[in-house]
Design a protein around this motif. Structure first.
Motif, PDB file in Angstrom:
ATOM      1  N   GLU A   1      45.379  52.187  29.952  1.00  0.00           N
ATOM      2  CA  GLU A   1      46.361  51.111  29.783  1.00  0.00           C
ATOM      3  C   GLU A   1      45.822  50.082  28.791  1.00  0.00           C
ATOM      4  OE1 GLU A   1      48.831  47.880  32.482  1.00  0.00           O
ATOM      5  OE2 GLU A   1      47.970  49.639  33.452  1.00  0.00           O
ATOM      6  N   THR A   2      46.714  49.514  28.001  1.00  0.00           N
ATOM      7  CA  THR A   2      46.342  48.496  27.027  1.00  0.00           C
ATOM      8  C   THR A   2      47.074  47.196  27.333  1.00  0.00           C
ATOM      9  OG1 THR A   2      48.074  49.225  25.505  1.00  0.00           O
ATOM     10  CG2 THR A   2      45.875  50.196  25.205  1.00  0.00           C
TER      11      THR A   2
ATOM     12  N   PHE B   1      40.497  50.868  30.577  1.00  0.00           N
ATOM     13  CA  PHE B   1      41.624  50.032  30.182  1.00  0.00           C
ATOM     14  C   PHE B   1      41.141  49.071  29.100  1.00  0.00           C
ATOM     15  CE2 PHE B   1      39.662  47.645  33.605  1.00  0.00           C
ATOM     16  CZ  PHE B   1      39.687  46.336  33.165  1.00  0.00           C
ATOM     17  N   THR B   2      42.083  48.499  28.371  1.00  0.00           N
ATOM     18  CA  THR B   2      41.746  47.553  27.310  1.00  0.00           C
ATOM     19  C   THR B   2      42.520  46.273  27.536  1.00  0.00           C
ATOM     20  OG1 THR B   2      41.366  49.378  25.762  1.00  0.00           O
ATOM     21  CG2 THR B   2      41.666  47.184  24.812  1.00  0.00           C
ATOM     22  N   THR B   3      41.818  45.158  27.416  1.00  0.00           N
ATOM     23  CA  THR B   3      42.455  43.854  27.626  1.00  0.00           C
ATOM     24  C   THR B   3      43.258  43.435  26.384  1.00  0.00           C
ATOM     25  OG1 THR B   3      40.397  42.807  26.916  1.00  0.00           O
ATOM     26  CG2 THR B   3      40.766  42.992  29.289  1.00  0.00           C
ATOM     27  N   ALA B   4      44.185  42.546  26.605  1.00  0.00           N
ATOM     28  CA  ALA B   4      45.022  42.020  25.510  1.00  0.00           C
ATOM     29  C   ALA B   4      44.224  41.047  24.662  1.00  0.00           C
ATOM     30  CB  ALA B   4      46.236  41.308  26.110  1.00  0.00           C
TER      31      ALA B   4
ATOM     32  N   THR C   1      39.020  44.024  24.632  1.00  0.00           N
ATOM     33  CA  THR C   1      37.813  44.768  25.004  1.00  0.00           C
ATOM     34  C   THR C   1      38.171  45.937  25.911  1.00  0.00           C
ATOM     35  OG1 THR C   1      36.500  42.746  24.843  1.00  0.00           O
ATOM     36  CG2 THR C   1      35.539  44.558  26.103  1.00  0.00           C
ATOM     37  N   GLU C   2      37.535  47.092  25.645  1.00  0.00           N
ATOM     38  CA  GLU C   2      37.725  48.249  26.515  1.00  0.00           C
ATOM     39  C   GLU C   2      36.736  48.172  27.671  1.00  0.00           C
ATOM     40  OE1 GLU C   2      38.593  52.585  25.398  1.00  0.00           O
ATOM     41  OE2 GLU C   2      36.441  52.590  25.887  1.00  0.00           O
ATOM     42  N   TYR C   3      37.237  48.415  28.875  1.00  0.00           N
ATOM     43  CA  TYR C   3      36.419  48.419  30.085  1.00  0.00           C
ATOM     44  C   TYR C   3      36.533  49.767  30.776  1.00  0.00           C
ATOM     45  CZ  TYR C   3      35.817  43.407  29.649  1.00  0.00           C
ATOM     46  OH  TYR C   3      35.485  42.158  29.191  1.00  0.00           O
TER      47      TYR C   3
ATOM     48  N   ARG D   1      32.104  49.830  40.098  1.00  0.00           N
ATOM     49  CA  ARG D   1      31.386  49.278  38.943  1.00  0.00           C
ATOM     50  C   ARG D   1      32.360  49.107  37.788  1.00  0.00           C
ATOM     51  NH1 ARG D   1      26.276  52.812  37.599  1.00  0.00           N
ATOM     52  NH2 ARG D   1      27.490  52.597  35.726  1.00  0.00           N
ATOM     53  N   VAL D   2      32.242  47.997  37.087  1.00  0.00           N
ATOM     54  CA  VAL D   2      33.069  47.719  35.913  1.00  0.00           C
ATOM     55  C   VAL D   2      32.125  47.310  34.782  1.00  0.00           C
ATOM     56  CG1 VAL D   2      34.955  46.332  34.969  1.00  0.00           C
ATOM     57  CG2 VAL D   2      34.955  46.933  37.402  1.00  0.00           C
ATOM     58  N   PHE D   3      32.310  47.913  33.609  1.00  0.00           N
ATOM     59  CA  PHE D   3      31.457  47.574  32.476  1.00  0.00           C
ATOM     60  C   PHE D   3      32.214  47.768  31.173  1.00  0.00           C
ATOM     61  CE2 PHE D   3      30.557  51.791  34.101  1.00  0.00           C
ATOM     62  CZ  PHE D   3      30.666  52.624  32.992  1.00  0.00           C
ATOM     63  N   ASP D   4      31.738  47.078  30.121  1.00  0.00           N
ATOM     64  CA  ASP D   4      32.382  47.186  28.816  1.00  0.00           C
ATOM     65  C   ASP D   4      31.837  48.392  28.052  1.00  0.00           C
ATOM     66  OD1 ASP D   4      29.945  46.431  27.605  1.00  0.00           O
ATOM     67  OD2 ASP D   4      30.591  44.356  27.286  1.00  0.00           O
ATOM     68  N   ALA D   5      32.325  48.609  26.823  1.00  0.00           N
ATOM     69  CA  ALA D   5      31.959  49.790  26.032  1.00  0.00           C
ATOM     70  C   ALA D   5      30.478  49.818  25.665  1.00  0.00           C
ATOM     71  CB  ALA D   5      32.820  49.861  24.771  1.00  0.00           C
TER      72      ALA D   5
END
Length: 141
Positions: A49-50, A136-139, A109-111, A77-81
């Protein structure tokens, strides 16, 4: 009003409009106790999702009630690219788990989210058998 499976029994309870002497009951649910871990049915955001809001929290729905204490930053766990972890809180209730970041996510940013095998438990303390991941990627820019 409420039916809660727990092991191989179900707990039925009446909250509103209960009659005297009739409130809650325990009944057999399945013949044998549950021995399989919970499975993910859905999550939000969806995979790939974007334009996800930077203030979003992550929600995960399971096929059975989970043990709330098994939902924490190590089981989700959540982390960036670049592999930088996102600090946050885990919480669980009934068939749902949530991860709430302590700070807003970075824009554009993609997470990656990983729900770890062996982490989330069902009400019988059976663990998830496989790690489930999605991105997913944030706006924003």
């Amino acid at each position: 009003d409420t039916l809660t499976p727990y092991g191989n029994v179900a707990i039925l309870s009446v909250d509103d409009d209960a009659e005297d002497e009739i409130a809650s009951a325990v009944m057999p649910w399945i013949a044998e106790p549950d021995t399989t871990g919970p499975e993910i049915l859905a999550h939000s955001p969806k995979d790939a999702e974007t334009n996800v809001a930077i203030t979003s929290r992550i929600g995960i729905g399971f096929n059975e009630p989970i043990e709330p204490s098994s939902v924490f930053a190590g089981s989700i766990r959540v982390f960036d690219a670049q592999g930088n972890p996102v600090d946050g809180w885990g919480s669980g209730q009934e068939n749902s788990a949530h991860f709430s970041p302590k700070e807003d996510l970075l824009p554009g940013t993609e997470y990656t989210v990983e729900v770890m095998a062996g982490g989330i438990l069902d009400s019988n303390h059976n663990a998830m058998e496989q790690t489930h991941s999605f991105t997913f990627t944030t706006a924003g820019n």
